[in-house]
Design a protein around this motif. Structure first.
Motif, mmCIF file in Angstrom:
data_model
loop_
_atom_site.group_PDB
_atom_site.id
_atom_site.type_symbol
_atom_site.label_atom_id
_atom_site.label_comp_id
_atom_site.label_asym_id
_atom_site.label_seq_id
_atom_site.Cartn_x
_atom_site.Cartn_y
_atom_site.Cartn_z
ATOM 1 N N MET B 105 53.419 36.760 39.426
ATOM 2 C CA MET B 105 52.389 37.693 39.502
ATOM 3 C C MET B 105 51.146 37.979 38.419
ATOM 4 O O MET B 105 49.949 38.169 38.568
ATOM 5 C CB MET B 105 53.071 39.200 39.998
ATOM 6 C CG MET B 105 53.864 39.318 41.298
ATOM 7 S SD MET B 105 52.737 39.040 42.160
ATOM 8 C CE MET B 105 51.381 40.346 42.698
ATOM 9 N N GLN B 106 51.506 37.739 37.219
ATOM 10 C CA GLN B 106 51.407 38.533 35.906
ATOM 11 C C GLN B 106 49.222 37.118 36.296
ATOM 12 O O GLN B 106 48.360 37.527 36.123
ATOM 13 C CB GLN B 106 51.278 37.851 35.105
ATOM 14 C CG GLN B 106 52.317 38.545 34.233
ATOM 15 C CD GLN B 106 51.875 39.668 33.857
ATOM 16 O OE1 GLN B 106 50.707 39.379 33.432
ATOM 17 N NE2 GLN B 106 52.448 40.832 33.616
ATOM 18 N N LEU B 109 47.121 39.074 38.651
ATOM 19 C CA LEU B 109 46.611 40.115 38.283
ATOM 20 C C LEU B 109 45.558 40.134 37.878
ATOM 21 O O LEU B 109 44.862 40.547 37.765
ATOM 22 C CB LEU B 109 47.778 41.275 38.045
ATOM 23 C CG LEU B 109 48.674 41.545 38.901
ATOM 24 C CD1 LEU B 109 50.281 42.077 38.454
ATOM 25 C CD2 LEU B 109 48.662 42.337 40.760
ATOM 26 N N ILE B 112 42.432 39.096 40.037
ATOM 27 C CA ILE B 112 42.325 40.479 40.757
ATOM 28 C C ILE B 112 41.205 41.270 39.961
ATOM 29 O O ILE B 112 40.355 41.698 40.252
ATOM 30 C CB ILE B 112 43.392 40.405 41.227
ATOM 31 C CG1 ILE B 112 44.332 40.156 42.399
ATOM 32 C CG2 ILE B 112 42.374 41.856 42.024
ATOM 33 C CD1 ILE B 112 44.831 40.238 42.866
ATOM 34 N N HIS B 113 42.529 41.342 38.700
ATOM 35 C CA HIS B 113 41.683 43.019 38.422
ATOM 36 C C HIS B 113 41.065 42.751 36.590
ATOM 37 O O HIS B 113 40.509 44.130 36.291
ATOM 38 C CB HIS B 113 43.349 43.818 37.771
ATOM 39 C CG HIS B 113 43.112 44.445 39.133
ATOM 40 N ND1 HIS B 113 42.916 45.488 39.817
ATOM 41 C CD2 HIS B 113 44.952 43.702 40.160
ATOM 42 C CE1 HIS B 113 44.125 45.467 40.856
ATOM 43 N NE2 HIS B 113 44.750 44.833 41.273
ATOM 44 N N ASN B 115 43.744 42.075 34.296
ATOM 45 C CA ASN B 115 43.642 43.231 33.524
ATOM 46 C C ASN B 115 45.508 42.583 33.931
ATOM 47 O O ASN B 115 45.458 42.586 34.366
ATOM 48 C CB ASN B 115 43.234 44.240 33.218
ATOM 49 C CG ASN B 115 43.585 45.423 32.049
ATOM 50 O OD1 ASN B 115 44.644 44.903 31.364
ATOM 51 N ND2 ASN B 115 42.430 45.792 31.754
ATOM 52 N N THR B 116 46.297 43.481 32.703
ATOM 53 C CA THR B 116 47.572 43.478 33.623
ATOM 54 C C THR B 116 48.537 44.670 32.742
ATOM 55 O O THR B 116 49.879 44.685 33.241
ATOM 56 C CB THR B 116 48.258 42.411 32.961
ATOM 57 O OG1 THR B 116 48.147 41.941 31.488
ATOM 58 C CG2 THR B 116 47.886 41.001 32.984
ATOM 59 N N ARG B 117 47.223 45.538 32.774
ATOM 60 C CA ARG B 117 48.398 47.079 32.096
ATOM 61 C C ARG B 117 47.446 48.318 32.659
ATOM 62 O O ARG B 117 46.468 48.060 32.700
ATOM 63 C CB ARG B 117 48.398 47.063 30.734
ATOM 64 C CG ARG B 117 49.092 47.498 30.185
ATOM 65 C CD ARG B 117 49.466 47.601 28.426
ATOM 66 N NE ARG B 117 50.666 48.393 28.447
ATOM 67 C CZ ARG B 117 52.412 48.082 28.883
ATOM 68 N NH1 ARG B 117 52.701 46.643 28.428
ATOM 69 N NH2 ARG B 117 52.927 48.662 29.087
ATOM 70 N N HIS B 118 48.295 48.893 32.954
ATOM 71 C CA HIS B 118 47.782 50.342 33.610
ATOM 72 C C HIS B 118 47.688 51.302 32.405
ATOM 73 O O HIS B 118 48.617 51.431 31.649
ATOM 74 C CB HIS B 118 48.991 50.443 34.544
ATOM 75 C CG HIS B 118 49.081 51.909 35.151
ATOM 76 N ND1 HIS B 118 47.929 52.433 36.091
ATOM 77 C CD2 HIS B 118 49.355 53.098 35.205
ATOM 78 C CE1 HIS B 118 47.953 53.514 36.525
ATOM 79 N NE2 HIS B 118 48.344 54.363 36.044
ATOM 80 N N THR B 119 46.524 51.691 33.127
ATOM 81 C CA THR B 119 45.937 52.384 32.027
ATOM 82 C C THR B 119 46.100 54.049 32.403
ATOM 83 O O THR B 119 45.181 55.436 32.104
ATOM 84 C CB THR B 119 44.707 52.564 31.224
ATOM 85 O OG1 THR B 119 43.534 52.269 32.157
ATOM 86 C CG2 THR B 119 45.053 51.088 30.185
ATOM 87 N N GLY B 120 46.095 54.170 33.739
ATOM 88 C CA GLY B 120 45.828 54.925 34.374
ATOM 89 C C GLY B 120 47.073 56.816 34.546
ATOM 90 O O GLY B 120 47.891 56.603 33.824
ATOM 91 N N LYS B 121 47.005 57.197 35.233
ATOM 92 C CA LYS B 121 48.429 58.495 35.911
ATOM 93 C C LYS B 121 48.965 57.564 35.382
ATOM 94 O O LYS B 121 49.862 56.808 36.189
ATOM 95 C CB LYS B 121 47.700 58.705 37.357
ATOM 96 C CG LYS B 121 48.950 60.533 37.236
ATOM 97 C CD LYS B 121 47.615 61.285 38.464
ATOM 98 C CE LYS B 121 49.146 61.759 38.851
ATOM 99 N NZ LYS B 121 48.268 62.998 40.306
ATOM 100 N N ALA B 130 56.604 56.798 30.242
ATOM 101 C CA ALA B 130 55.426 56.719 29.492
ATOM 102 C C ALA B 130 54.901 57.219 29.912
ATOM 103 O O ALA B 130 53.227 56.964 29.008
ATOM 104 C CB ALA B 130 55.215 55.621 31.646
#
Lengths: 356, 175
Positions: B105-106, B109, B112-113, B115-121, B130
């Protein structure tokens, strides 16, 4: 208003034309995708298991601890609504068109003011949406954030430290957030700048769709602009990025309108008045033609060429003139030609009521 | 190259048609191409997001037709969704599919984005650790700002708060 009532009324809060820049930005929408931990995504669920998800949400919205965050939410299985009522929810932009497929295992939650809706068992277990008039993305996110916190008092979400909220489709993973604005852009279209602007938007990680989302046409010069990227940007980044891009487009659209009005005043006035005249007197109107005429009239109202007509009435008309609502009002099945006659009659009546 | 049809926009769709051995080429822009398609000529199949995703995944997992060959392939331990199925549908089966197929998946992702790291809520319940990590991150930024402004008393408060949170993390708690 209970859901069974909501489908009887064409009006919804987003039509109120009261937010900022509401003559060009019709509405702002934020939706987030959430899934329950430990349960496969909806496309793998059998009916029984889907009902468990619906049940879990029912408990979550009844949790008294969360009442303050959630407000007045009502859940209704899609199968409890008639096909016509389901279609009206789509036409009012409260649920997505795709949500109507395989409706047996799905449910919808609406807040009584129609600002918040939740689709249960769409592509993800939950799609929480907030829809407001004008350019109000920050407010919309704040509302969603609260609802989300409220639901989380009961529900465990599928979440990973690294990838954020886990979603059925990898294009939504991370924040699970899709923010969008619905824009009326006749000026850019008439001055043939639209495709240049839309191209530029693509380069900023935003995407353009028609009136009813993916794959739908841009009826009535209405375009939905939304973010593509959901991973690696915070919710605030996403809304800020969309707001600043929207403001850019807005300025371009205003400049185009000014230029048109200054250089081609008669042509624009003629176009607006023709649209008004046709809507007022025509006896047969197709949906496409009506949407085009409403777009011209909307431009005329924004440029103060026409007075007495509110943007709110035009927003409401866009939903009223669709086949589902015409059927609802007339109370009968109609063939397309009959519907076109009925539509023209309805519009005449609505416009006659406008003070001259 | 400009579009053959409208002559205004850049041509991005290049179509070669062979009818009765006679070859014709047309170069169209996205807009005219979709209009012509809507009229029923029906070349250029409509882009379906899930098919598109499936195509990307297929590529990630080993090239053309890999999906067919591995109709079953490896299966997610929780939901039983197989690689081949994911490739066909462009949808994952459950939250556990993400760590299970992580390596594959890496790159997708990232594509698509970017980026591969979530920085949101971060959710309050399921995202306890987290949330703490994010809070520390946040405090560190404010510490740096405070030092920059030479507000050393405030900076010391931030430093203490960071230490406290780091301690709870080490102890395995969620603060």
């Amino acid at each position: 208003m209970p859901i069974k009532e909501i489908v009887n009324h064409p009006h919804s809060h987003w039509m109120d034309a009261e937010g900022e820049e509401s003559d060009i930005v019709i509405s702002s929408r934020v939706r987030v995708a959430r899934n329950l931990a430990g349960i496969p995504f909806p496309h793998l669920l059998k009916k029984e298991k889907s009902n468990e998800v619906i049940h879990a949400l029912r408990l979550a919205i009844q949790n008294e601890e969360a009442a303050e965050l959630l407000g007045n939410l009502e859940l209704c299985a899609l199968s409890e609504l008639t096909p016509l009522e389901r279609q009206i929810l789509v036409d009012k932009h409260l649920i997505s068109p795709e949500f109507l497929n395989n409706y047996e295992a799905k449910a919808v939650v609406l807040r009584d003011d129609e600002v918040v809706s939740i689709m249960v068992n769409e592509e993800d277990h939950l799609r929480i949406q907030c829809l407001l008039p004008g350019l109000c993305l920050k407010e919309a996110w704040n509302i969603i954030d609260k609802i989300d916190d409220g639901l989380e008092k009961t529900l465990d979400y599928a979440f990973s430290e690294k990838l954020g909220y886990l979603t059925s489709c990898p294009t939504n993973v991370g924040t699970g957030m899709r923010a969008s604005v619905m824009l009326h852009l006749p000026g850019l279209k008439l001055t043939k700048q639209l495709y240049g602007v839309l191209n530029a938007i693509g380069k900023l990680g935003l995407t353009v769709r028609g009136l009813y989302g993916e794959g739908s046409e841009a009826l009535g010069d209405l375009y939905q602009i939304s973010n593509q990227i959901t991973l690696g940007q915070s919710e605030e980044d996403i809304t800020n990025n969309l707001i600043s891009s929207t403001l850019q487009i807005l300025n371009q659209e205003k400049a185009a309108r000014q230029a048109l009005y200054q250089n081609r005043q008669e042509i624009i006035e003629d176009r607006v008045h023709r649209a008004y005249g046709t809507l007022k007197y025509a006896r047969i109107l197709t949906l496409e033609e009506t949407m085009r005429l409403i777009s011209d009239l909307r431009l005329g109202v924004a440029l103060n060429i026409i007075s007495g007509i509110g943007i709110r009435l035009l927003n409401e008309l866009m939903v009223k003139i669709r086949p589902a609502f015409l059927k609802k009002i007339s109370g009968q099945e109609m063939t397309p030609p009959q519907r076109q006659v009925y539509r023209a009659g309805l519009i005449r009546k609505e416009l006659e009521a406008v003070p001259q | 190259m400009l579009c053959d049809h409208c002559g205004q926009r850049q041509a991005t769709v290049h179509l070669t048609e062979i009818t009765n051995g006679h070859k014709t080429e047309s170069h169209l822009c996205q807009v005219c191409a979709s209009e012509i398609q809507a009229q029923g000529f029906g070349f250029a199949p409509q882009l379906n997001l899930h098919h598109f995703m499936a195509g990307l995944l297929n590529h990630e997992l080993g090239g053309a037709n890999y999906g067919q060959q591995q109709a079953d392939g490896e299966k997610c331990a929780r939901c039983g969704m197989a690689e081949g199925q994911i490739m066909k549908q462009g949808l994952l089966g459950c939250g556990d599919c993400y760590p299970y197929f992580e390596e594959k998946m890496q790159p997708l992702l990232r594509r698509i984005h970017g980026n591969t790291r979530h920085t949101g809520k971060v959710p309050g319940r399921t995202g306890g650790r987290a949330r703490t990590v994010k809070e520390i991150e946040n405090l560190k930024n404010r510490l740096r700002e405070a030092v920059g402004r030479e507000e050393f008393e405030r900076a010391a408060q931030f430093r203490d708060a960071i230490r406290q949170l780091e301690k709870t993390l080490e102890e395995g708690g969620e603060a």
